[in-house]
Design an enzyme around this catalytic site. Structure first.
Site, PDB file in Angstrom:
ATOM      1  N   HIS A   1       0.777  -1.380   0.027  1.00  0.00           N
ATOM      2  CA  HIS A   1       0.111   0.041   0.029  1.00  0.00           C
ATOM      3  C   HIS A   1       0.852   1.248  -0.137  1.00  0.00           C
ATOM      4  O   HIS A   1       1.937   1.266   0.528  1.00  0.00           O
ATOM      5  CB  HIS A   1      -0.845  -0.013   1.263  1.00  0.00           C
ATOM      6  CG  HIS A   1      -2.173   0.842   1.011  1.00  0.00           C
ATOM      7  ND1 HIS A   1      -2.036   2.186   1.460  1.00  0.00           N
ATOM      8  CD2 HIS A   1      -3.299   0.609   0.855  1.00  0.00           C
ATOM      9  CE1 HIS A   1      -3.071   2.743   1.163  1.00  0.00           C
ATOM     10  NE2 HIS A   1      -3.848   1.841   0.539  1.00  0.00           N
TER      11      HIS A   1
ATOM     12  N   ASP B   1      -8.101  -5.443   0.189  1.00  0.00           N
ATOM     13  CA  ASP B   1      -8.581  -5.851  -1.065  1.00  0.00           C
ATOM     14  C   ASP B   1      -8.298  -7.441  -1.094  1.00  0.00           C
ATOM     15  O   ASP B   1      -8.932  -8.241  -1.796  1.00  0.00           O
ATOM     16  CB  ASP B   1      -8.239  -5.100  -2.241  1.00  0.00           C
ATOM     17  CG  ASP B   1      -8.816  -3.736  -2.348  1.00  0.00           C
ATOM     18  OD1 ASP B   1     -10.178  -3.812  -1.803  1.00  0.00           O
ATOM     19  OD2 ASP B   1      -8.463  -3.074  -2.878  1.00  0.00           O
TER      20      ASP B   1
HETATM   21  N1  ACO Z   1       4.489  -7.639  -4.979  1.00  0.00           N
HETATM   22  C1  ACO Z   1       5.587  -7.401  -5.008  1.00  0.00           C
HETATM   23  N2  ACO Z   1       6.463  -6.352  -4.877  1.00  0.00           N
HETATM   24  C2  ACO Z   1       5.877  -5.335  -4.628  1.00  0.00           C
HETATM   25  C3  ACO Z   1       4.526  -5.236  -4.441  1.00  0.00           C
HETATM   26  C4  ACO Z   1       3.512  -6.293  -4.673  1.00  0.00           C
HETATM   27  N3  ACO Z   1       2.463  -6.454  -4.386  1.00  0.00           N
HETATM   28  N4  ACO Z   1       4.239  -4.133  -3.989  1.00  0.00           N
HETATM   29  C5  ACO Z   1       5.148  -3.193  -3.999  1.00  0.00           C
HETATM   30  N5  ACO Z   1       6.295  -3.857  -4.535  1.00  0.00           N
HETATM   31  C6  ACO Z   1       7.702  -3.701  -4.378  1.00  0.00           C
HETATM   32  C7  ACO Z   1       7.946  -2.920  -5.592  1.00  0.00           C
HETATM   33  O1  ACO Z   1       8.357  -3.621  -6.780  1.00  0.00           O
HETATM   34  C8  ACO Z   1       9.204  -1.868  -5.061  1.00  0.00           C
HETATM   35  O2  ACO Z   1      10.309  -2.666  -5.207  1.00  0.00           O
HETATM   36  P1  ACO Z   1      11.634  -1.918  -5.648  1.00  0.00           P
HETATM   37  O3  ACO Z   1      12.120  -0.992  -4.190  1.00  0.00           O
HETATM   38  O4  ACO Z   1      12.583  -3.067  -5.511  1.00  0.00           O
HETATM   39  O5  ACO Z   1      11.507  -1.135  -6.744  1.00  0.00           O
HETATM   40  C9  ACO Z   1       8.878  -1.849  -3.586  1.00  0.00           C
HETATM   41  O6  ACO Z   1       8.031  -2.773  -3.380  1.00  0.00           O
HETATM   42  C10 ACO Z   1       8.082  -0.573  -3.411  1.00  0.00           C
HETATM   43  O7  ACO Z   1       6.817  -0.568  -4.203  1.00  0.00           O
HETATM   44  P2  ACO Z   1       6.120   0.580  -4.851  1.00  0.00           P
HETATM   45  O8  ACO Z   1       5.431   0.143  -6.114  1.00  0.00           O
HETATM   46  O9  ACO Z   1       7.381   1.566  -5.197  1.00  0.00           O
HETATM   47  O10 ACO Z   1       5.158   1.439  -3.666  1.00  0.00           O
HETATM   48  P3  ACO Z   1       4.096   2.159  -4.190  1.00  0.00           P
HETATM   49  O11 ACO Z   1       3.786   2.795  -2.925  1.00  0.00           O
HETATM   50  O12 ACO Z   1       4.417   3.148  -5.361  1.00  0.00           O
HETATM   51  O13 ACO Z   1       2.753   1.200  -4.423  1.00  0.00           O
HETATM   52  C11 ACO Z   1       1.120  -0.188  -4.717  1.00  0.00           C
HETATM   53  C12 ACO Z   1       2.006   0.813  -3.896  1.00  0.00           C
HETATM   54  C13 ACO Z   1       0.643   0.490  -6.034  1.00  0.00           C
HETATM   55  C14 ACO Z   1      -0.393  -0.538  -3.765  1.00  0.00           C
HETATM   56  C15 ACO Z   1       1.698  -1.718  -4.838  1.00  0.00           C
HETATM   57  O14 ACO Z   1       2.200  -2.057  -3.582  1.00  0.00           O
HETATM   58  C16 ACO Z   1       1.025  -2.385  -5.825  1.00  0.00           C
HETATM   59  O15 ACO Z   1       0.941  -2.477  -6.885  1.00  0.00           O
HETATM   60  N6  ACO Z   1       0.429  -3.451  -4.916  1.00  0.00           N
HETATM   61  C17 ACO Z   1      -0.478  -4.530  -5.605  1.00  0.00           C
HETATM   62  C18 ACO Z   1      -1.678  -3.947  -6.046  1.00  0.00           C
HETATM   63  C19 ACO Z   1      -2.793  -3.593  -5.080  1.00  0.00           C
HETATM   64  O16 ACO Z   1      -2.848  -4.647  -4.311  1.00  0.00           O
HETATM   65  N7  ACO Z   1      -3.344  -2.445  -4.878  1.00  0.00           N
HETATM   66  C20 ACO Z   1      -4.431  -2.126  -3.882  1.00  0.00           C
HETATM   67  C21 ACO Z   1      -4.155  -0.861  -3.227  1.00  0.00           C
HETATM   68  S1  ACO Z   1      -5.042  -0.829  -1.566  1.00  0.00           S
HETATM   69  C22 ACO Z   1      -6.429  -0.044  -2.591  1.00  0.00           C
HETATM   70  O17 ACO Z   1      -6.474   0.462  -3.567  1.00  0.00           O
HETATM   71  C23 ACO Z   1      -7.628  -0.194  -1.675  1.00  0.00           C
END
Ligand code: ACO
Length: 430
Positions: A307, A365
């Site tokens: 998140h 979710d």
């Molecule tokens: N699985 C694997 N790796 C992940 C995941 C994941 N679900 N989420 C983040 N990471 C990793 C990223 O690749 C990144 O790695 P790096 O530092 O080596 O580049 C690191 O963790 C940080 O992640 P970011 O994407 O930079 O974090 P951000 O805050 O931008 O994104 C987000 C948050 C979009 C929710 C992301 O975690 C994601 O895509 N999750 C899956 C989708 C999801 O479940 N979304 C629901 C959000 S809740 C809602 O809307 C109610």
């Protein structure tokens, strides 16, 4: 807003003082509105990682502490003691209703549950296999064409009427999208039922059989609504605010929020999570998918994990996990294949160094998808359920923005990296 001190910024030997404001809780902010005038520079913050785009009194999140407050009340207390319409009242009006106010509010919402008969014809323009979010974007936007009587957004009464219409009609519109996809007749709302029980009636009743919603399942869905009702300045809410900042009507603004919510990184995550569980298929393949999620060269992400704001735990996920167990117990589904798979995935990811170091925890979710599936809601409709609940937050945030005397049209700036000014070459000239 409280300003007692300044931040000093030095750029190219020039020093500028920028006011610092404190809110009631949360990080202070540096007011950079004069930055361009004073330095000729913009700030650069793609994704709004460090930028407060507005001031708001509605929802507060402390992502590190796992705190979510609606108008000051912790989400845990609201989820345990209130129903969705009480929470809606709180989010819209700032205080919880007393018994009389609740009765009046519930009655007003119920008065608006039907949609115009002409709107029903919009549905037949869609393919039966249309994604419900495509239908919602279109139908909610189309409400703008029906309510010319309350379109003056500078009038608080008009804004209130639009809020009632949207909150009351969303369940009807979402249930109709479901019924249309199945080729079943639309069910008219039953105003003798509660908001959530009526939604279940419109979803699952048919004209041939009596349907009595199960109170345990109604409570579970009501909790999903409460947990999704608002979440401060997330992508879809910011979209609603940005659309509304131009003076666009509320139905068009909410439709833009629905479009944004549809994305798999936002509200589409619960659908994407269930699809991912189906794809993994069996507990024996969890390891393979965990490996893929950790592989930098693989775009695969574990849906329902991570998140932007919650970096230790998502308080909504904790409540949803509780509901998940209640619903599966009630329906005798504890041995369900996908549920077992989800539990295994959750366990491995919570122990894995990659997920622990990056602070990636199951979000709301992850569990809400499992609950909705158990309730009989098809995967494709999950994000529509989210949109139904979030309409309360969107309309409250939109209303707050319109009423803010400092409100301006939203107009971000850019760091331009394209070609500098150049002439069309002779060969390309006519
Ligand atoms: N699985 C694997 N790796 C992940 C995941 C994941 N679900 N989420 C983040 N990471 C990793 C990223 O690749 C990144 O790695 P790096 O530092 O080596 O580049 C690191 O963790 C940080 O992640 P970011 O994407 O930079 O974090 P951000 O805050 O931008 O994104 C987000 C948050 C979009 C929710 C992301 O975690 C994601 O895509 N999750 C899956 C989708 C999801 O479940 N979304 C629901 C959000 S809740 C809602 O809307 C109610």
């Amino acid at each position: 807003m409280n300003t007692q001190r300044n931040a000093t910024l030095t750029v190219d030997g020039k020093t500028v003082e920028l006011p610092v404001y404190s809110g009631s809780i949360g990080p202070d902010v540096i007011d950079i509105r004069q930055l361009y005038a004073k330095t000729g520079m913009f700030t650069f913050d793609p994704g709004f990682v460090s930028t407060a785009a507005c001031k708001s009194e509605i929802t507060y999140i402390d992502g590190d502490a796992g705190v979510l407050l609606y108008r000051g009340y912790p989400i845990e207390q609201l989820a345990h003691h209130c129903d969705f319409l009480e929470v809606a009242y709180l989010i819209l009006r700032g205080e919880l209703p007393n018994a009389e106010q609740k009765q009046e509010f519930d009655t007003l919402v119920k008065r608006h549950t039907m949609v115009h008969e002409q709107l029903i014809r919009f549905y037949t323009g869609f393919r039966r296999d249309a994604h419900p979010m495509a239908v919602l974007v279109g139908v909610v936007g189309a409400l703008s064409a029906f309510y010319h009587d309350a379109m003056d957004i500078s009038d608080q009464y008009h804004r209130d009427v639009s809020a009632f219409r949207l909150i009351a009609k969303m369940p009807t519109i979402v249930a109709m999208a479901y019924k249309y996809g199945r080729g079943e007749p639309f069910m008219y709302p039953r105003n003798d039922l509660t908001y959530t029980a009526n939604f279940m009636h419109m979803m699952f009743a048919t004209p041939c059989e009596k349907y009595e919603p199960n109170p345990v399942l109604v409570r579970a869905l009501d909790r999903i609504f409460i947990l999704h009702a608002d979440h401060e300045q997330n992508a879809s809410t910011s979209t609603v605010r940005l659309a509304g900042s131009s003076g666009a009507n509320p139905f068009a603004c909410i439709s833009s929020g629905i479009a944004c919510l549809w994305g798999p990184a936002h509200g589409g995550a619960n659908e994407a999570c269930l699809n991912m569980l189906e794809e993994i298929g069996d507990v024996s393949r969890v390891g393979e998918y965990i490996r893929r999620a950790k592989d930098k060269n693989d775009p695969f992400k574990l849906m329902g994990f991570g998140h932007r704001v919650y970096k230790n735990f998502d308080p909504r996920a904790k409540l949803m996990r509780e509901t998940c167990h209640e619903v599966l117990n009630e329906l005798g589904l504890h041995d369900d294949r996908l549920f077992k798979l989800a539990i295994q995935l959750e366990k491995i990811a919570l122990e894995d160094d990659y997920f622990v170091e990056k602070k990636l925890y199951p979000n709301v979710d992850f569990y809400s998808g499992i609950v909705q599936r158990a309730l009989g809601i098809p995967t494709q409709l999950f994000t529509g359920i989210f949109a139904l609940a979030r309409t309360v937050g969107w309309i409250a945030q939109w209303n707050e923005m319109i009423g803010d005397p400092e409100q301006k049209i939203g107009r971000p700036r850019q760091l331009f990296t394209g070609a500098q000014k150049r002439d069309v070459p002779p060969m390309a000239r006519r």
